[in-house]
Design an enzyme around this catalytic site. Structure first.
Site, PDB file in Angstrom:
ATOM      1  N   ASP A  98       0.820  -1.216   0.000  1.00 41.39           N
ATOM      2  CA  ASP A  98       0.000   0.000   0.000  1.00 41.39           C
ATOM      3  C   ASP A  98       0.851   1.262   0.000  1.00 41.39           C
ATOM      4  OD1 ASP A  98      -2.770  -0.804  -0.056  1.00 41.39           O
ATOM      5  OD2 ASP A  98      -2.431  -1.744   1.874  1.00 41.39           O
ATOM      6  N   GLY A  99       2.001   1.243   0.697  1.00 40.32           N
ATOM      7  CA  GLY A  99       2.857   2.425   0.716  1.00 40.32           C
ATOM      8  C   GLY A  99       3.359   2.782  -0.669  1.00 40.32           C
ATOM      9  N   ASN A 137      -3.504  10.164   1.497  1.00 44.46           N
ATOM     10  CA  ASN A 137      -3.801   9.249   2.599  1.00 44.46           C
ATOM     11  C   ASN A 137      -4.226  10.017   3.851  1.00 44.46           C
ATOM     12  OD1 ASN A 137      -3.957   6.497   2.495  1.00 44.46           O
ATOM     13  ND2 ASN A 137      -1.895   6.108   3.241  1.00 44.46           N
ATOM     14  N   ASP A 138      -3.255  10.674   4.499  1.00 41.45           N
ATOM     15  CA  ASP A 138      -3.583  11.357   5.744  1.00 41.45           C
ATOM     16  C   ASP A 138      -2.570  12.437   6.096  1.00 41.45           C
ATOM     17  OD1 ASP A 138      -1.355   9.912   6.880  1.00 41.45           O
ATOM     18  OD2 ASP A 138      -2.682   8.235   7.295  1.00 41.45           O
ATOM     19  N   ASP A 192      -2.351  12.494  22.019  1.00 40.76           N
ATOM     20  CA  ASP A 192      -1.034  12.306  21.402  1.00 40.76           C
ATOM     21  C   ASP A 192      -1.007  12.899  20.007  1.00 40.76           C
ATOM     22  OD1 ASP A 192      -0.101  11.016  23.614  1.00 40.76           O
ATOM     23  OD2 ASP A 192       0.097   9.041  22.686  1.00 40.76           O
TER      24      ASP A 192
END
Length: 308
Positions: free
Chosen positions: A74-75, A148-149, A178
């Site tokens: 996926d990366g 993605n994010d 966090d």
């Protein structure tokens, strides 16, 4: 005369299966009007193929190609999809990793890649985000696209951080955590999933907010409209003992920005989309079943075998 179809291959050569997959692709397109293209960094790995084309200028290869095949996990696929989106080219993902949630073909299905020449496929357009960072006086520091994010989080040695979010310039939310993951539906199966967020059909357009280890019993993931605009600031705090709280913005796991007090991260829908080629027309529920549920069962079976 029929034009030659130019197919740019973006392989992850750290995966042993990649070499077998590339060999199979050359076999699939051997007697067709198709040219497989690579960046010159892959000449040593794939230079033995007579009809391969190698170029030094990656941006020029993106302009020349008709479509892109990314081979990896996926990366690799997400990294390639960002380049493809910026060049306005469609991308086919081939899974040579473990999960390959964003892949459409497995190594055993590469014969089906011939459908690219026939146009026998459809395009799934996936929403992307635009991320911009501004200083305390509103001056733009940097801007980039996100498939993605975007993660606002504390440093490895620092403590919990306070994060303020303004939605559409009016309503405000506060988190002590966090960090927070802001993801696309495509990114909902990445860090956001690990942080407890939902899996979202990638054909949906929305922005997902998922807190990371929030200091609250009530904080849950939130889904915003795709047209929402979020302004995010993180307040660094000094402590009498230990390091001051450090805050970082990480986009797609690639770009990292240290955030200082007063700097703002603006998150909104991007003007471009990532166009994923779908040869194998699996529905969203089928992908979930194959990639997540079945994979988890395999892991559970393996752990049970070890226990016995």
């Amino acid at each position: 005369m029929r034009a030659i179809y130019k197919l740019l291959i973006m392989p992850n050569t750290d995966k042993p299966k990649t070499y077998t997959c590339v060999e199979r692709l050359f076999s699939v397109f051997e007697n067709s009007e198709c040219r497989l293209m690579f960046h010159s960094r892959y000449r040593e790995a794939f230079g033995k193929y007579d009809n391969a084309y190698f170029g030094d200028d990656f941006s020029e290869l993106l302009k020349m190609c008709d479509s892109i095949i990314a081979m990896g996990g996926d990366g690799t696929i997400i990294h390639a999809a960002k380049h493809a989106a910026q060049a306005g080219k469609p991308l086919l993902g081939v899974n040579v990793g473990r999960l390959g949630f964003n892949a459409n073909l497995e190594p055993t299905e590469l014969d089906r890649a011939a459908a690219l020449l026939r146009g026998d496929y459809h395009i799934e357009k996936r929403m992307m985000l635009e991320i911009s960072v501004s200083d305390c006086e509103g001056r733009l520091i940097d801007r980039c696209s996100c498939i993605n994010d975007a993660v606002v989080s504390r440093g490895s040695a620092s403590r919990i951080v306070d994060i303020d979010i303004v939605i559409n310039g009016c309503s405000k939310m506060n988190y002590r955590a966090d960090g927070i993951v802001f993801s696309t539906p495509t990114g909902s199966t990445a860090y956001a999933l690990s942080a407890g967020g939902p899996v979202i059909d990638p054909s949906v357009s929305c922005i997902e907010l998922t807190p990371i280890c929030p200091h609250s019993l009530m904080n849950r993931p939130i889904i915003f409209s795709a047209d929402a605009e979020l302004d995010v600031t993180a307040r660094q705090r000094n402590f009498s003992s230990g390091p001051a709280s450090e805050v970082f913005l990480t986009v797609d796991g690639e770009k990292v920005y240290p955030l200082n007090n007063g700097e703002t991260v603006h998150i909104c829908r991007s003007g471009i989309t990532a166009d994923f080629i779908k040869i194998k027309d699996l529905g969203f529920s089928e992908v979930i079943q194959q990639k997540i549920i079945n994979n988890n069962r395999k892991v559970d079976d393996l752990e049970n075998t070890k226990t016995v």
